[in-house]
Scaffold this active site. Structure first.
Site, PDB file in Angstrom:
ATOM      1  CG  ASP A  17     -37.652 -17.343  -2.871  1.00  0.00           C
ATOM      2  OD1 ASP A  17     -37.713 -18.433  -3.473  1.00  0.00           O
ATOM      3  OD2 ASP A  17     -37.194 -16.309  -3.390  1.00  0.00           O
ATOM      4  CG  ASP A  19     -31.952 -16.459  -6.709  1.00  0.00           C
ATOM      5  OD1 ASP A  19     -30.963 -15.923  -6.188  1.00  0.00           O
ATOM      6  OD2 ASP A  19     -32.295 -16.253  -7.881  1.00  0.00           O
TER       7      ASP A  19
END
Length: 261
Positions: A17, A19
């Site tokens: 992922d 952020d």
């Protein structure tokens, strides 16, 4: 926290992922919302003859955080008693519609990103470099359409063979997290099955996506969700920082300290 041993060489793909895992991009999003809404509210106050309260950081957490962009716009407008037409996602950023404001926020995000940049988490960079040296394919899987721009600003684009962002998901009809489809798509594109891939996530929904897809290893990065929540969502391992799972170099030496390129 001491380093945790992960046999990275036994995995065929590593899916990050963005952020909260690679970059602290939430700060950039917060500044973009602030710039967009305060410009709008100043203009609207003048037009309506009403002193609308300025947008604050508290508004971000109360009305915006964790919501799709247009939902966040609606929530803030409702908090000020302002009603706008919905418009459509194709509206220009100048349109006085919910979608127009949302698109204006995206432009503001890009401006803030260009002006302020984004500094990735050092431990995450350390892991990315170590996996790169081992030749392990990596992808970024993010719901944000801005993921490519964020990676470029962080000077990390060249390390990822694939970026599956929100636009890619929409084009291919892939449901977002907590559904596992975007991670599964990335694994396939890198030549791995779900069982042969590692998912790295800081959000409960992302960890849940990794578990729902029966990925071989799901690592939760605790940036505030809490280890219990990440474990309950399906994380096999929870760490405070990805520096905790950086392997020694293939020759057995300690990880090299090098910059991004």
């Amino acid at each position: 926290m001491p380093r945790t041993q992960v046999d990275w060489d036994s995995w065929k793909a590593v899916l990050f992922d963005l952020d909260g895992v690679v970059t602290p991009t939430a700060v950039v999003h917060m500044h973009a919302w602030d710039a967009m809404f305060n410009a709008f509210l100043t203009s609207r106050s003048a037009a309506d003859g009403v002193a609308y309260p300025p947008y604050t950081e508290q508004d971000y957490f109360a009305y915006v955080d964790g919501k799709p962009r247009y939902d966040g716009v609606r929530s803030v407008l409702e908090s000020r008693g302002i009603t706008l037409p919905e418009g459509s996602p194709d509206d220009p950023p100048t349109a006085q519609t919910v979608c127009g404001l949302g698109n204006s926020k995206n432009d503001a995000f890009e401006e803030v990103l260009r002006a302020e940049g984004v500094v990735p988490y050092p431990g995450s960079v350390e892991l990315i470099l170590a996996l790169h040296r081992r030749g392990i394919p990596m992808a970024v899987v993010s719901s944000s359409r801005n993921a490519p721009a964020v990676l470029a600003a962080a000077d990390l684009s060249s390390y990822f063979a694939l970026v599956v962002h929100g636009g890619v998901a929409e084009e291919r009809g892939l449901p977002g997290k907590p559904a596992p489809d975007t991670f599964a798509y990335a694994a396939r594109e890198l030549g791995a099955t779900n069982a042969e891939a590692v998912v790295l996530e800081d959000a409960v929904s992302g960890v849940a996506a990794g578990r729902a897809g029966a990925f071989g290893l799901v690592i939760g990065v605790d940036r505030g969700a809490g280890p219990e929540a990440l474990t309950s969502a399906g994380a096999d391992l929870v760490v405070d920082d990805l520096a905790d799972v950086v392997p020694a170099d293939p020759d057995g030496s300690a990880p090299a300290q090098e910059g991004t390129r």
